[in-house]
Design a protein around this motif. Structure first.
Motif: not given
Length: 346
Positions: A245, A255, A265, A267
């Motif tokens: 992401e 996402s 994910i 980040q």
């Protein structure tokens, strides 16, 4: 950013920030001879690379930065002197500094962040760098200096996210956003691990280059603004196992919408700003995970370097600039037209 003001000097030069209407310009100053502590190493910097964070620094957006800071975090060079207690390096070794010199191994700790080069502390935009011996990594034998200078932030971030934290491997699907340094390192690492990669971009030309680099599927998010729907379709409705992401607030919801059950994910990016608001309900419902990732340790960097040599991965370099044209390098990054890394050679 104006054309840099550089002095003529027989001494090595250091490049630092000077205030300019709310932003910063870069000027050069002679670098005085710096005595080495017993555990320090002097490195002649040959090449540096730009990250989006560096653009935030010179544009006056990155918090806590003041005039006189030497910017940039990523570099590669040659050891030119060692302190009398140094055991890890010798003169002539090809090395690269880590992003956070205080983080050698083990879990991240709060105090590591204060050592981050080019933001929280002085960076690598200097012809000579004095640094602790434990803050250096040997450059992969297969890479030239400019390629190695692309690794410390973007390469290590992708490695940390996918391998050290994410458990990415054969048969899994990765989605990467855009074609910057972290995205393309993620693509290359995932393919070497036997994964499938979906890449999003707003440029058909960049999409073709990404396909040539190994992307299995691509989505033009300008043509398909609801790109998560295409990602779900490309995975037969199952969703994506891992997402780098990189966008931030404008991409986070999409996402989550295309994440697979049990997916991850990572980040990382703030390309559309700060303040992503995670939708914890859907994440909980998917038994999924969100990992905050900020670069990595020296140990992570060493593992990445070995992996790059093993799989003969070549970092993607979009353009190279001499240091006298560093303003042009920042202009290229600011315009967003680059594919991969931007290198400045000293």
């Amino acid at each position: 950013m104006q054309r840099p003001t550089f002095v003529a000097s027989d001494a090595p030069l250091r490049y630092e920030l000077t205030s300019a209407n709310g932003r910063f310009d870069i000027v050069s100053v002679p670098l005085p001879e710096i005595p080495l502590a017993s555990d320090q190493v002097e490195v002649r910097i040959i090449a540096v690379s730009l990250n989006y964070r560096d653009l935030l620094v010179v544009d006056g957006v990155y918090p806590g930065v003041s005039e006189g800071l030497s910017p940039l975090s990523d570099a590669a060079g040659i050891v030119t002197a060692v302190g009398d207690g140094v055991t890890r390096w010798k003169i002539g070794d090809r090395v690269s500094p880590t992003f956070m010199p205080a983080w050698s191994e083990g879990p991240f700790a709060r105090h590591h962040r204060a050592s981050a080069l080019g933001g929280e502390s002085d960076g690598v935009l200097s012809q000579r760098l004095v640094i602790g011996e434990h803050a250096l990594v040997a450059i992969p034998d297969s890479l030239e200096f400019a390629e190695a200078a692309a690794l410390p932030c973007a390469g290590v971030t992708a490695w940390h996210a996918l391998v050290e934290r994410g458990g990415f491997g054969k048969g899994k699907t990765l989605l990467v956003q855009g074609t910057g340094g972290v995205a393309l390192f993620g693509l290359q690492i995932a393919k070497a691990l036997g994964g499938r990669v979906i890449l999003t971009s707003s440029s058909d030309a960049k999409i073709e280059r990404a396909r040539a680099l190994g992307a299995d599927e691509t989505i033009n998010y300008r043509t398909h603004p609801e790109w998560h729907e295409q990602a779900l379709e490309l995975t037969n409705g199952d969703g994506v196992d891992h997402i780098l992401e990189l966008g931030g607030p404008d991409t986070f919801a999409s996402s989550i919408a295309c994440l697979a059950p049990g997916g991850v994910i990572s980040q990382i990016g703030v390309l559309t700003g700060f303040g992503s608001q995670p939708l914890l309900g859907p994440v909980q419902g998917l038994n999924a995970e969100i990992h905050g990732v900020t670069v990595g340790s020296r140990q992570h960097y060493e593992a990445l370097a070995a992996f790059i040599d093993l799989h003969q991965i070549r970092p993607v370099i979009d353009a190279r600039f001499p240091v006298s044209q560093i303003s042009g390098a920042f202009d290229l990054m600011r315009g967003g037209g680059h594919f991969g890394k931007i290198i400045v050679e000293l």
